[in-house]
Design an enzyme around this catalytic site. Structure first.
Site, PDB file in Angstrom:
ATOM      1  N   ASP A   1       0.813  -1.222   0.000  1.00 22.05           N
ATOM      2  CA  ASP A   1       0.000   0.000   0.000  1.00 22.05           C
ATOM      3  C   ASP A   1       0.847   1.273   0.000  1.00 22.05           C
ATOM      4  O   ASP A   1       0.414   2.310   0.520  1.00 22.05           O
ATOM      5  CB  ASP A   1      -0.961   0.029   1.203  1.00 22.05           C
TER       6      ASP A   1
ATOM      7  N   HIS B   1      -3.904  -2.165  -6.440  1.00 18.57           N
ATOM      8  CA  HIS B   1      -3.108  -1.051  -6.965  1.00 18.57           C
ATOM      9  C   HIS B   1      -4.039   0.009  -7.558  1.00 18.57           C
ATOM     10  O   HIS B   1      -4.787  -0.267  -8.474  1.00 18.57           O
ATOM     11  CB  HIS B   1      -2.123  -1.554  -8.032  1.00 18.57           C
TER      12      HIS B   1
HETATM   13  P1  IMP Z   1      -2.528 -12.866   2.267  1.00 19.18           P
HETATM   14  O1  IMP Z   1      -1.548 -12.388   1.259  1.00 19.18           O
HETATM   15  O2  IMP Z   1      -3.957 -12.682   1.861  1.00 19.18           O
HETATM   16  O3  IMP Z   1      -2.225 -14.260   2.745  1.00 19.18           O
HETATM   17  O4  IMP Z   1      -2.362 -11.925   3.576  1.00 19.18           O
HETATM   18  C1  IMP Z   1      -1.199 -12.005   4.382  1.00 19.18           C
HETATM   19  C2  IMP Z   1      -0.835 -10.667   4.966  1.00 19.18           C
HETATM   20  O5  IMP Z   1      -0.401  -9.797   3.940  1.00 19.18           O
HETATM   21  C3  IMP Z   1      -1.968  -9.919   5.652  1.00 19.18           C
HETATM   22  O6  IMP Z   1      -1.450  -9.217   6.749  1.00 19.18           O
HETATM   23  C4  IMP Z   1      -2.464  -8.973   4.580  1.00 19.18           C
HETATM   24  O7  IMP Z   1      -3.104  -7.860   5.121  1.00 19.18           O
HETATM   25  C5  IMP Z   1      -1.179  -8.613   3.919  1.00 19.18           C
HETATM   26  N1  IMP Z   1      -1.313  -8.239   2.507  1.00 19.18           N
HETATM   27  C6  IMP Z   1      -1.445  -9.060   1.468  1.00 19.18           C
HETATM   28  N2  IMP Z   1      -1.471  -8.365   0.325  1.00 19.18           N
HETATM   29  C7  IMP Z   1      -1.327  -7.077   0.651  1.00 19.18           C
HETATM   30  C8  IMP Z   1      -1.241  -5.879  -0.109  1.00 19.18           C
HETATM   31  O8  IMP Z   1      -1.249  -5.882  -1.349  1.00 19.18           O
HETATM   32  N3  IMP Z   1      -1.096  -4.733   0.597  1.00 19.18           N
HETATM   33  C9  IMP Z   1      -1.000  -4.711   1.955  1.00 19.18           C
HETATM   34  N4  IMP Z   1      -1.072  -5.802   2.695  1.00 19.18           N
HETATM   35  C10 IMP Z   1      -1.236  -6.984   2.051  1.00 19.18           C
END
Ligand code: IMP
Length: 458
Positions: free
Chosen positions: A21, A55
């Site tokens: 982010d 994005h």
């Molecule tokens: P997952 O990728 O859905 O397994 O999430 C794992 C961790 O990564 C969590 O804490 C999510 O909030 C974080 N996360 C996954 N993708 C993003 C992103 O694109 N931006 C910010 N946090 C992310």
């Protein structure tokens, strides 16, 4: 990693330098725009993550939130490659393609590596069953990312090319039945489960027949994009066509470099490019490896607690002004002071050479900018960042304060001369402390709100 002393000209990777982010979408969009003007074409390659990413790019007052499709898709002349290192949800892809096609005249040129693994509703249902049962799925975006990557490790992934296979139906039925059993073991009925959808709502997975029907519709819509892309990548990498590698998530979310449970399953660092391109692109040969950071604060979602806690009043002000709510999950983000020990660690492990600073417009004339320059232990001895929440609970952040500027006055500015001397001094301090070369500054969410894109060395 192999050391290469020759870089491949006109290549750049854009990586989230913190916890995702950071504003990468807009940065990639701007870089691609500049490159297409100069070279007529650009290849945009995404190597990690899937629907967990969000994005955001604003073009002519239209806001596009892309998840799996690279931000370069909003530029005529860009060929977007969805690489092997990603995990893709075909249903979400169909919706994303429709959003672009319905809202712009851009003809998107998209190619999907046939080897890319699929992240399906079955994975989402499994992740949420695990979450209910124990901490296993905690902290995820609910997009089935970790189970989809785990399928690769368990040696039973479904890949994009399985969608085109003669016996696709049997393969997907077998997959459905495997997940039905796994989920049954966790106390749930797969067919009746609700899973997240891209629209923000939930959808029922449905029984095997319904699941296969959905897959059948999706394969009809995306089949034409799925290809063996090995030669395409190799030939273009060996030519002079510019390459932009678009990362998702951030280094602070990496399994190895981040802290549990807020880590993701993909490789957000440029080393993921090596594997995703099956060894064609050695990331050390990429000319510019840029890490993107927010200039005046750091945002984070999940259970992670950074040592650089900010007064909640200031955090709330920044959250509202900078719209710090997740692009995928809409969760409010925690806001922290800049944490240089963490950010320089992330720069080191991701082999960064350059720095992009975003959100320069978030500074208030009445509030000095506090930066944690180093950590100390309880006895006052300086210590490094380590990727361990227990350890981070025990560190004492040491701060330096910097003179702020009026962010409102430079919102959407495109001219370095609009920055006050305090802003310039602060920026110089960050570049020097992180030991990275300047690449770009951004001053707002719009495509054109960029200063110094001519720092691009091409
Ligand atoms: P997952 O990728 O859905 O397994 O999430 C794992 C961790 O990564 C969590 O804490 C999510 O909030 C974080 N996360 C996954 N993708 C993003 C992103 O694109 N931006 C910010 N946090 C992310």
């Amino acid at each position: 990693m192999i050391f290469v002393n020759k870089t491949r000209l006109n290549s750049i990777s854009v990586v989230g330098g913190a916890f995702g982010d950071e504003g990468k979408g807009k940065v990639v969009d701007e870089i691609c725009h500049t490159l297409v003007k100069r070279f007529d074409k650009v290849i945009v390659y995404r190597w990690n993550g899937g629907s967990n990413a969000g994005h955001t790019v604003e073009i002519q007052n239209k806001k596009f939130v892309l998840h799996q499709i690279p931000s370069g898709a909003l530029i005529e002349g860009a060929t977007c490659i969805l690489g092997k290192g990603m995990v893709i949800h075909p249903g979400d892809l169909v919706s994303e393609l429709a959003t672009i096609q319905d809202n712009s005249d851009i003809k998107t040129d998209i190619v999907i590596d046939e080897m890319t693994a699929l992240a399906l509703d079955t994975h989402r249902a499994f992740e949420s069953s695990l979450k209910k049962k124990e901490e296993g799925g905690a902290g995820s975006t609910g997009r089935g990312i970790a189970p989809a990557y785990a399928d690769i490790i368990y040696r039973h992934p479904l890949r994009m090319r399985d969608l085109l296979d003669k016996s696709w139906k049997e393969k997907f039925e077998k997959h459905y039945l495997l997940y039905k059993s796994l989920i049954w073991g966790l106390g749930n009925n797969l067919g009746k489960m609700q899973v997240n959808s891209l629209s923000g709502g939930t959808l029922e997975v449905g029984d095997k027949t319904k699941f296969i029907k959905k897959i059948s519709e999706q394969r009809n819509q995306i089949g034409k994009y799925i290809k063996n892309i090995y030669d395409l990548v190799k030939e273009n990498w060996n030519s002079k066509v510019p390459f932009v590698f678009e990362g998702a998530q951030g280094v602070g979310l990496d399994l190895r470099w981040g802290v549990y449970p807020d880590v993701t399953a993909s490789d957000p660092t440029p080393s993921g490019i090596f594997a995703s391109t099956e060894g064609i692109v050695n990331p050390e040969a990429i000319e510019i490896r840029a890490n993107v950071y927010k200039a005046t604060y750091t945002s984070s979602v999940g259970k992670r607690v950074l040592p650089t806690k900010m007064d909640e009043k200031l955090a709330a002000r920044i959250r509202e002004d900078a719209n710090e709510y997740g692009a995928t999950t809409k969760r409010p983000r925690d806001v922290y002071h800049i944490d240089l020990p963490a950010l320089s660690y992330f720069a080191k492990v991701s082999l960064a050479t350059h720095l992009v600073l975003t959100h320069l417009d978030i500074s208030y004339p009445d509030t000095p900018i506090k930066v944690c320059t180093h950590y100390a232990n309880k006895r006052g001895k300086q210590i490094d960042y380590r990727p361990d929440q227990e350890f981070l609970h025990g560190v004492v952040p040491m701060y330096e304060s910097f003179k702020p500027w009026d962010g409102g006055k430079i919102k959407n500015s495109t001219n370095l001369n609009d920055l006050s001397s305090s802003a310039k001094e602060y920026i110089k301090f960050l570049f020097q402390s992180l030991n990275l070369l300047p690449l770009m500054l951004t001053t707002g969410p719009k495509r054109e709100s960029v200063i110094n894109s001519n720092y691009l060395l091409f």
